[in-house]
Design a protein around this motif. Structure first.
Motif, PDB file in Angstrom:
ATOM      1  N   GLY A   1      -0.598  30.368 122.106  1.00 37.52           N
ATOM      2  CA  GLY A   1      -0.320  29.130 121.387  1.00 37.52           C
ATOM      3  C   GLY A   1      -1.614  28.416 121.030  1.00 37.52           C
ATOM      4  N   GLU A   2      -1.746  27.163 121.500  1.00 30.79           N
ATOM      5  CA  GLU A   2      -2.955  26.387 121.216  1.00 30.79           C
ATOM      6  C   GLU A   2      -4.060  26.651 122.230  1.00 30.79           C
ATOM      7  N   PHE A   3      -3.748  27.412 123.265  1.00 33.72           N
ATOM      8  CA  PHE A   3      -4.729  27.645 124.326  1.00 33.72           C
ATOM      9  C   PHE A   3      -5.587  28.879 124.022  1.00 33.72           C
ATOM     10  N   ILE A   4      -6.882  28.714 124.170  1.00 29.45           N
ATOM     11  CA  ILE A   4      -7.828  29.829 124.102  1.00 29.45           C
ATOM     12  C   ILE A   4      -8.649  29.793 125.382  1.00 29.45           C
ATOM     13  N   ILE A   5      -8.549  30.844 126.196  1.00 30.63           N
ATOM     14  CA  ILE A   5      -9.240  30.878 127.488  1.00 30.63           C
ATOM     15  C   ILE A   5     -10.250  32.013 127.476  1.00 30.63           C
ATOM     16  N   THR A   6     -11.505  31.645 127.695  1.00 33.25           N
ATOM     17  CA  THR A   6     -12.586  32.626 127.711  1.00 33.25           C
ATOM     18  C   THR A   6     -13.162  32.718 129.115  1.00 33.25           C
ATOM     19  N   PRO A   7     -13.007  33.842 129.786  1.00 32.52           N
ATOM     20  CA  PRO A   7     -13.579  33.993 131.129  1.00 32.52           C
ATOM     21  C   PRO A   7     -15.089  34.156 131.053  1.00 32.52           C
TER      22      PRO A   7
END
Length: 351
Positions: A181-187
């Protein structure tokens, strides 16, 4: 290297294969730092704070504060943020990478402005290192553009001119970045690693991790299986520390629980060249009596320093009071209080 396999566990002691150096950072009214170590040179350590733009230059041998620098701002000779700082020992210069401004500003170790240059085209520079006297090495990414070909670059320290573009062969595009969705998670992961006179280069879309040799050629270093493109749940592989005997690595699963926002689980692995075998491992710092575990997943540093970590003063004071420390670390902790700056732990490859 089979990233889907299970491996027997091995216990290791840090001091058996690393020289450990502790540097207590001086604390006074001017030198108060969160201890984010950006660069380690032969004579200095460069540390910054998170948001105030402060850069601190410390003496590496004693931890004594040498210079406090702040060129934070929107001007041509200033940085609007600090993404990373690269130290050039030979020329006594610092390269401050400013992500929002897409530029690198160059200062001497007293904070005097010397020059600046922009990132190439529309890309962004990650994992920037001092390559040689005249050049930097970095990874050029396109975080908001699809279809652009990412690569490693050798660039001029004088004007940012691209000297050489290093392409790692791959099919398609695979990254650990998770979008929901609107979330972008970069480890947190790293794609460039110094390895003595060579460099380890990673492209997350490739099943092969390469050595970049002094003659400019690529040589396969680690080949992983199964293929990244064939896996339902992607498992990425990143090297962390390479010594004469050991190759330390970490796997990372492309999975996030969006109810807790936790994820990217992985396993710490080591290839023992002497035994010609792979293991999962637990690593202990022998300067702690209570078998304190050490992680090797911090940002790589330079050919001499494998990684560095900061030890917070309150934790060391508590461990000292409980009688859990020994050796040099115990001596240092005896002179700390809870308001002291962190102690920098440098891990150097034994010769």
């Amino acid at each position: 290297m089979d990233v889907s396999a299970s491996y027997p566990e091995k216990e290791l002691v840090l001091q058996d294969f690393m020289d450990v150096e502790y540097v207590p950072l001086e604390t006074n009214d001017e030198f108060i730092t969160q201890g984010i170590v950006e660069a380690i040179g032969k004579k200095v350590i460069v540390v910054r704070n998170m948001r105030d733009g402060n850069i601190f230059v410390y003496d590496r041998a004693t931890g004594k504060g040498i210079k406090k620098i702040n060129r934070f701002g929107q001007g041509a000779e200033e940085y609007s943020s600090i993404n990373s700082i690269i130290l050039d020992d030979d020329n006594s210069e610092m390269f401050v990478s400013d992500y929002p401004a897409r530029k690198i500003s160059v200062y001497d170790l007293s904070g005097n402005y010397k020059r600046s240059f922009k990132y190439a085209d529309t890309g962004y520079y990650d994992d920037i290192f001092n390559y040689d006297r005249d050049h930097l090495i970095c990874y050029k990414s396109y975080p908001s553009e699809k279809g652009k070909r990412e690569c490693h670059l050798i660039i001029s320290k004088q004007d940012g001119r691209i000297i050489h573009e290093i392409q790692i062969p791959s099919k398609g595009t695979e990254t650990p970045v998770v979008t929901e969705g609107e979330f972008i998670i970069t480890p947190e992961f790293y794609l460039t690693f110094p390895d003595r006179d060579k460099w380890i280069l990673v492209n997350t879309s490739s099943d092969t991790i390469f050595h970049y040799l002094p003659d400019g050629n690529l040589s396969p270093f680690i080949v992983r299986s199964p293929s990244i493109s064939s896996m339902d749940t992607k498992v990425f592989l990143f090297p962390t520390v390479i010594t004469d005997r050991y190759c330390f690595m970490r796997t990372m699963r492309k999975e996030v629980d969006f109810t807790t926002f936790k994820g990217f689980l992985g396993e710490d692995l080591v290839y023992d060249k002497q035994e010609n075998a792979l293991f999962s491992y637990i690593l202990y710092n022998d300067d702690f009596i209570n078998k304190e575990e050490v992680s090797l997943t911090s940002e790589p540093r330079n050919p001499e320093i494998a990684i560095c970590q900061t030890l917070d003063a309150p934790d060391l004071v508590e461990a000292y009071e409980k009688g859990q420390l020994k050796g040099k670390l115990k001596e240092i902790a005896a002179n700390l209080d809870e308001e002291s700056n962190p102690v920098v732990m440098l891990l150097k490859k034994k010769k």
